[in-house]
Design an enzyme around this catalytic site. Structure first.
Site, PDB file in Angstrom:
ATOM      1  N   LEU A 100       3.946  -1.550  13.982  1.00 35.21           N
ATOM      2  CA  LEU A 100       2.863  -2.444  14.481  1.00 35.21           C
ATOM      3  C   LEU A 100       3.586  -3.478  15.204  1.00 35.21           C
ATOM      4  O   LEU A 100       4.559  -3.859  15.216  1.00 35.21           O
ATOM      5  CB  LEU A 100       2.125  -2.925  12.978  1.00 35.21           C
ATOM      6  CG  LEU A 100       1.421  -2.005  12.437  1.00 35.21           C
ATOM      7  CD1 LEU A 100       1.046  -2.640  10.930  1.00 35.21           C
ATOM      8  CD2 LEU A 100      -0.115  -1.574  13.328  1.00 35.21           C
ATOM      9  N   THR A 154       6.230  -8.527   8.288  1.00 35.67           N
ATOM     10  CA  THR A 154       6.433  -9.785   9.241  1.00 35.67           C
ATOM     11  C   THR A 154       6.824  -8.873  10.587  1.00 35.67           C
ATOM     12  O   THR A 154       6.783  -7.575  10.296  1.00 35.67           O
ATOM     13  CB  THR A 154       7.527 -10.636   8.711  1.00 35.67           C
ATOM     14  OG1 THR A 154       8.794  -9.860   8.604  1.00 35.67           O
ATOM     15  CG2 THR A 154       7.097 -11.607   7.683  1.00 35.67           C
ATOM     16  N   HIS A 202       8.200   0.152   0.672  1.00 35.21           N
ATOM     17  CA  HIS A 202       9.306   0.953   1.562  1.00 35.21           C
ATOM     18  C   HIS A 202       9.929   1.439   0.488  1.00 35.21           C
ATOM     19  O   HIS A 202      10.338   0.852  -0.586  1.00 35.21           O
ATOM     20  CB  HIS A 202       9.998  -0.100   2.302  1.00 35.21           C
ATOM     21  CG  HIS A 202      11.172   0.550   2.949  1.00 35.21           C
ATOM     22  ND1 HIS A 202      11.097   1.025   4.015  1.00 35.21           N
ATOM     23  CD2 HIS A 202      12.429   0.313   2.537  1.00 35.21           C
ATOM     24  CE1 HIS A 202      12.002   1.450   4.688  1.00 35.21           C
ATOM     25  NE2 HIS A 202      13.335   1.038   3.696  1.00 35.21           N
ATOM     26  N   SER A 250      -0.342   9.298  -1.739  1.00 33.56           N
ATOM     27  CA  SER A 250      -0.479   9.370  -3.049  1.00 33.56           C
ATOM     28  C   SER A 250      -0.206   7.888  -3.462  1.00 33.56           C
ATOM     29  O   SER A 250      -0.916   7.459  -4.620  1.00 33.56           O
ATOM     30  CB  SER A 250       0.871  10.086  -3.452  1.00 33.56           C
ATOM     31  OG  SER A 250       2.044   9.379  -3.271  1.00 33.56           O
ATOM     32  N   ASN A 251       0.252   7.053  -2.702  1.00 29.88           N
ATOM     33  CA  ASN A 251       0.223   5.327  -3.071  1.00 29.88           C
ATOM     34  C   ASN A 251      -1.199   5.111  -2.933  1.00 29.88           C
ATOM     35  O   ASN A 251      -1.603   4.178  -3.828  1.00 29.88           O
ATOM     36  CB  ASN A 251       1.325   4.646  -2.387  1.00 29.88           C
ATOM     37  CG  ASN A 251       2.716   4.851  -2.606  1.00 29.88           C
ATOM     38  OD1 ASN A 251       3.014   4.286  -3.653  1.00 29.88           O
ATOM     39  ND2 ASN A 251       3.496   5.486  -2.160  1.00 29.88           N
ATOM     40  N   GLU A 256       7.246   4.124  -7.138  1.00 26.68           N
ATOM     41  CA  GLU A 256       6.201   3.208  -6.181  1.00 26.68           C
ATOM     42  C   GLU A 256       4.738   3.324  -6.786  1.00 26.68           C
ATOM     43  O   GLU A 256       4.188   2.255  -6.535  1.00 26.68           O
ATOM     44  CB  GLU A 256       6.112   4.220  -4.847  1.00 26.68           C
ATOM     45  CG  GLU A 256       7.496   4.199  -4.157  1.00 26.68           C
ATOM     46  CD  GLU A 256       7.521   5.029  -2.695  1.00 26.68           C
ATOM     47  OE1 GLU A 256       8.360   5.689  -2.524  1.00 26.68           O
ATOM     48  OE2 GLU A 256       6.381   5.022  -2.196  1.00 26.68           O
TER      49      GLU A 256
END
Ligand code: GRF
Length: 198
Positions: A96, A144, A112, A16-17, A177
């Site tokens: 990641l 980061t 987030h 959805s974002n 969001e």
């Protein structure tokens, strides 16, 4: 007008974002979506991205049995082929490696669902309720090497209601969001890192 920035979006679920980001990148927007990739070929967001005309790719992380570097080496193939200037993580649920992050440092964003630095990680809404917080929200930050800690590029707040459950709070935060991430991306793609507060 300079060439629009090329944006690749990584998702794991419904997206959805991702849809709000793609739909926002039109007209005089300084960026265009060039790829939507997922670690799950059955992610509903992939079909939605294709319907919006964005090329898609799926690299299943499961066959790599936890070997993140090997998974990322495969994931990098469609990403590098798309030559993105900016990477947006939008409900991408794989952590990641620092090596992957270093490759895109300063041009990779994440959303987030909490008011970072509060509640990095999972179950953010239940943790806000358990703590009796009066406010909750979401954060867009640069990615980061340390999870959910990069420079903040925007935040949006909602009041916590007495009758809230983690689900009702999550739904209200998700609505914010969908406003925050496109607003931050438009600024970031124009080279402006000043934060967006909603
Ligand atoms: C969002 O709440 C996002 O903050 C979190 O995962 C959820 C993904 O939602 N990381 P969607 O796939 O964008 O609908």
């Amino acid at each position: 007008m300079s060439e629009p920035k090329r944006v690749a979006i990584l998702i794991s679920g419904g997206g959805s974002n991702m849809i709000r980001l793609v739909e926002s990148m039109e007209g005089d927007h300084p960026a265009r979506a060039v790829l939507v990739a997922s670690n799950d070929a059955s992610a509903a967001g992939l079909e939605r991205a294709a319907r919006l005309g964005v090329p898609t790719a799926a690299i299943d992380h499961r066959p790599f049995k936890g070997d993140r570097a090997a998974f990322e080496a495969e994931l990098l193939k469609p990403i590098l082929a798309a030559k993105p200037d900016i990477l947006c993580l939008a409900g991408f649920m794989r952590v990641l490696t620092p090596a992957f992050v270093a490759r895109f440092e300063g041009r990779m964003l994440n959303i987030h669902p909490s008011l970072l630095p509060l509640y990095p990680g999972l179950h953010t809404h239940q943790r806000a309720l358990d703590a009796g917080d009066a406010e909750a929200g979401c954060t867009v930050h640069e990615v980061t090497a340390v999870l959910d800690t990069g420079p903040i590029l925007g935040q949006a707040r909602v009041a916590v209601e007495p009758e809230d459950t983690a689900e009702t709070l999550a739904a209200r935060v998700l609505g914010m969001e969908h406003r925050l991430y496109p607003a931050v991306l438009r600024r970031f793609a124009a080279g402006d890192r000043s934060p967006v507060w909603l």
